[in-house]
Design a protein around this motif. Structure first.
Motif, PDB file in Angstrom:
ATOM      1  N   SER A   1       0.900  -1.114  -0.110  1.00 16.59           N
ATOM      2  CA  SER A   1       0.095   0.104  -0.007  1.00 16.59           C
ATOM      3  C   SER A   1       0.781   1.332   0.147  1.00 16.59           C
ATOM      4  O   SER A   1       1.979   1.346   0.387  1.00 16.59           O
ATOM      5  N   PRO A   2       0.225   2.260  -0.423  1.00 16.33           N
ATOM      6  CA  PRO A   2       1.009   3.630  -0.181  1.00 16.33           C
ATOM      7  C   PRO A   2       1.667   4.031   1.255  1.00 16.33           C
ATOM      8  O   PRO A   2       2.658   4.297   1.279  1.00 16.33           O
ATOM      9  N   GLU A   3       0.714   3.559   2.335  1.00 16.59           N
ATOM     10  CA  GLU A   3       1.087   3.817   3.521  1.00 16.59           C
ATOM     11  C   GLU A   3       2.366   3.023   3.882  1.00 16.59           C
ATOM     12  O   GLU A   3       3.220   3.678   4.493  1.00 16.59           O
ATOM     13  N   ALA A   4       2.409   1.732   3.422  1.00 16.47           N
ATOM     14  CA  ALA A   4       3.329   0.972   3.670  1.00 16.47           C
ATOM     15  C   ALA A   4       4.713   1.437   2.831  1.00 16.47           C
ATOM     16  O   ALA A   4       5.797   1.386   3.356  1.00 16.47           O
ATOM     17  N   MET A   5       4.498   1.882   1.709  1.00 17.47           N
ATOM     18  CA  MET A   5       5.685   2.613   1.220  1.00 17.47           C
ATOM     19  C   MET A   5       6.149   3.811   1.730  1.00 17.47           C
ATOM     20  O   MET A   5       7.589   3.863   1.903  1.00 17.47           O
ATOM     21  N   LEU A   6       5.451   4.770   2.321  1.00 17.35           N
ATOM     22  CA  LEU A   6       5.946   5.989   3.061  1.00 17.35           C
ATOM     23  C   LEU A   6       6.550   5.280   4.420  1.00 17.35           C
ATOM     24  O   LEU A   6       7.800   6.226   4.763  1.00 17.35           O
ATOM     25  N   GLU A   7       6.256   4.339   4.987  1.00 17.59           N
ATOM     26  CA  GLU A   7       7.002   3.812   6.180  1.00 17.59           C
ATOM     27  C   GLU A   7       8.484   3.338   5.655  1.00 17.59           C
ATOM     28  O   GLU A   7       9.521   3.523   6.384  1.00 17.59           O
ATOM     29  N   LEU A   8       8.667   2.529   4.706  1.00 17.80           N
ATOM     30  CA  LEU A   8       9.910   2.135   4.108  1.00 17.80           C
ATOM     31  C   LEU A   8      10.837   3.343   3.796  1.00 17.80           C
ATOM     32  O   LEU A   8      11.695   3.418   4.158  1.00 17.80           O
ATOM     33  N   LEU A   9      10.165   4.414   2.974  1.00 14.26           N
ATOM     34  CA  LEU A   9      10.821   5.666   2.857  1.00 14.26           C
ATOM     35  C   LEU A   9      11.260   6.397   4.208  1.00 14.26           C
ATOM     36  O   LEU A   9      12.292   6.831   4.208  1.00 14.26           O
TER      37      LEU A   9
ATOM     38  N   ARG B   1      14.793   2.705   4.228  1.00 11.55           N
ATOM     39  CA  ARG B   1      14.915   1.279   3.545  1.00 11.55           C
ATOM     40  C   ARG B   1      14.702   1.781   1.870  1.00 11.55           C
ATOM     41  O   ARG B   1      15.213   0.852   1.144  1.00 11.55           O
ATOM     42  N   ALA B   2      14.289   2.527   1.410  1.00 12.96           N
ATOM     43  CA  ALA B   2      14.057   3.121   0.130  1.00 12.96           C
ATOM     44  C   ALA B   2      14.519   4.611   0.031  1.00 12.96           C
ATOM     45  O   ALA B   2      14.378   5.332   0.855  1.00 12.96           O
ATOM     46  N   ASP B   3      14.982   4.826  -1.159  1.00 10.65           N
ATOM     47  CA  ASP B   3      15.470   6.170  -1.563  1.00 10.65           C
ATOM     48  C   ASP B   3      14.442   7.082  -2.043  1.00 10.65           C
ATOM     49  O   ASP B   3      14.129   8.311  -1.995  1.00 10.65           O
ATOM     50  N   ALA B   4      13.402   6.415  -2.757  1.00 12.02           N
ATOM     51  CA  ALA B   4      12.122   6.959  -3.043  1.00 12.02           C
ATOM     52  C   ALA B   4      10.913   6.110  -3.193  1.00 12.02           C
ATOM     53  O   ALA B   4      11.236   4.750  -3.378  1.00 12.02           O
ATOM     54  N   VAL B   5       9.695   6.418  -3.241  1.00 13.26           N
ATOM     55  CA  VAL B   5       8.636   5.513  -3.658  1.00 13.26           C
ATOM     56  C   VAL B   5       7.810   6.164  -5.078  1.00 13.26           C
ATOM     57  O   VAL B   5       8.055   7.188  -5.247  1.00 13.26           O
ATOM     58  N   LEU B   6       7.401   5.182  -5.673  1.00 12.23           N
ATOM     59  CA  LEU B   6       6.626   5.714  -6.910  1.00 12.23           C
ATOM     60  C   LEU B   6       5.040   5.658  -6.444  1.00 12.23           C
ATOM     61  O   LEU B   6       4.510   4.614  -5.888  1.00 12.23           O
ATOM     62  N   VAL B   7       4.479   6.851  -6.594  1.00  9.89           N
ATOM     63  CA  VAL B   7       3.140   7.039  -6.212  1.00  9.89           C
ATOM     64  C   VAL B   7       2.216   7.583  -7.301  1.00  9.89           C
ATOM     65  O   VAL B   7       2.979   8.405  -7.957  1.00  9.89           O
ATOM     66  N   ASN B   8       0.914   7.446  -7.095  1.00  9.10           N
ATOM     67  CA  ASN B   8       0.062   8.339  -8.029  1.00  9.10           C
ATOM     68  C   ASN B   8      -0.136   9.597  -7.316  1.00  9.10           C
ATOM     69  O   ASN B   8      -0.113   9.655  -6.290  1.00  9.10           O
ATOM     70  N   ARG B   9       0.172  10.543  -8.406  1.00  9.25           N
ATOM     71  CA  ARG B   9      -0.007  12.048  -7.835  1.00  9.25           C
ATOM     72  C   ARG B   9      -1.364  12.304  -6.993  1.00  9.25           C
ATOM     73  O   ARG B   9      -1.228  12.918  -5.918  1.00  9.25           O
ATOM     74  N   THR B  10      -2.406  11.962  -7.805  1.00  9.24           N
ATOM     75  CA  THR B  10      -3.755  12.200  -6.970  1.00  9.24           C
ATOM     76  C   THR B  10      -3.848  11.618  -5.774  1.00  9.24           C
ATOM     77  O   THR B  10      -4.578  12.286  -4.615  1.00  9.24           O
ATOM     78  N   GLU B  11      -3.330  10.282  -5.929  1.00 15.16           N
ATOM     79  CA  GLU B  11      -3.733   9.573  -4.626  1.00 15.16           C
ATOM     80  C   GLU B  11      -2.900  10.103  -3.364  1.00 15.16           C
ATOM     81  O   GLU B  11      -3.370  10.162  -2.230  1.00 15.16           O
ATOM     82  N   ILE B  12      -1.472  10.313  -3.814  1.00 16.17           N
ATOM     83  CA  ILE B  12      -0.497  10.754  -2.682  1.00 16.17           C
ATOM     84  C   ILE B  12      -1.388  12.295  -2.134  1.00 16.17           C
ATOM     85  O   ILE B  12      -0.788  12.659  -0.660  1.00 16.17           O
TER      86      ILE B  12
END
Length: 260
Positions: free
Chosen positions: A172-180, A184-195
């Motif tokens: 999920s986007p929330e899980a990606m934000l936690e990794l960031l 653990r991640a340099d960046a996350v790939l997200v949908n602009r409108t969703e984020i």
């Protein structure tokens, strides 16, 4: 008229009768279409669709559809379906309209498409102080980028490899934000409108910790699509005229701005 019919060949008379019947049938079909059903795929997420006890049938796509169809005299309802079943029902009957991009659809000419009404962009989100600047896929080589598990990102697919971009999947986007946030991640790939929606409505995620890298990694255009051969051909023209009016008078922008 009787005299004319007497001298016409039987085959031509039958053709005329059949054509007249077809015209009557088509007119009757068109007259019956005062409502339409939008299918909502399970994969669709807020703010595109917002489904719940207190917010049934809301979100950008339903709001735009209602704004388009209201002055045209149509009523709109929605039904949530598994993705494959929704597409099958759209093609063979049961639902009438969906919102998607031609770029995401196999053999898009199977369907009738309206003009585009909003962009869909994938962007990179990084930590607020990070110097990341996206100038193309090569600028991410050597970095770890978090992505939604199972999603395909055409612009970067050929670069997810050893020596290129390390892909780290999350549910999920929330899980990606936690990794960031944890580095653990340099960046996350997200949908602009969703984020934009998530960071606006989820203050517990501390939006100030993150920064959107403006250049889009990928871009497609949302349109409404209808099945062919079910009487919707004239409606597509009506939709296009209405969408142009909404772009001109600012009402389309006003809907999109509510979710940014």
């Amino acid at each position: 008229m009787r005299s004319i019919l007497k001298i016409l060949p039987l085959s031509l008379i039958l053709l005329l009768v059949e054509s007249a019947g077809g015209i009557v049938c088509t007119a009757a079909q068109a007259e019956k279409k005062t409502g339409m059903v939008m299918f909502i795929a399970h994969a669709d997420v807020p703010p595109y669709y917002i489904v719940g006890p207190e917010s049934e049938n809301n979100g950008i796509l339903m709001d735009v559809l209602r704004a388009v169809t209201g002055p045209l005299g149509y009523t709109v309802t929605s039904i949530r379906l598994p993705d494959k079943r929704g597409w099958d029902m759209l093609k063979y009957g049961g639902v009438d309209v969906y919102a998607s991009a031609r770029e995401w659809t196999d053999n898009p000419d199977r369907f009738l498409w309206t003009e585009p009404f909003m962009p869909n962009e994938d962007v990179l989100l990084c930590r607020a102080g990070a110097p990341l600047s996206y100038t193309g896929p090569e600028s991410l080589h050597g970095m770890t980028v978090a992505c939604i598990k199972g999603f395909v990102y055409p612009a970067l697919e050929g670069h997810f490899r050893p020596g290129g971009i390390t892909r780290l999947d999350a549910p999920s986007p929330e899980a990606m934000l936690e990794l960031l946030a944890r580095g653990r991640a340099d960046a996350v790939l997200v949908n602009r409108t969703e984020i934009q929606w998530i960071l606006r409505t989820r203050h517990d995620l501390e939006p100030h910790r993150f920064r959107v890298n403006e250049p889009p990694v990928g871009r497609a255009l949302f349109r409404f699509l209808f099945p062919r051969g079910q009487g919707w051909e004239p409606v597509v023209g009506q939709f296009n005229r209405r969408l142009r009016e909404m772009k001109k008078d600012g009402s389309l922008k006003a809907i999109l701005d509510r979710y940014r």
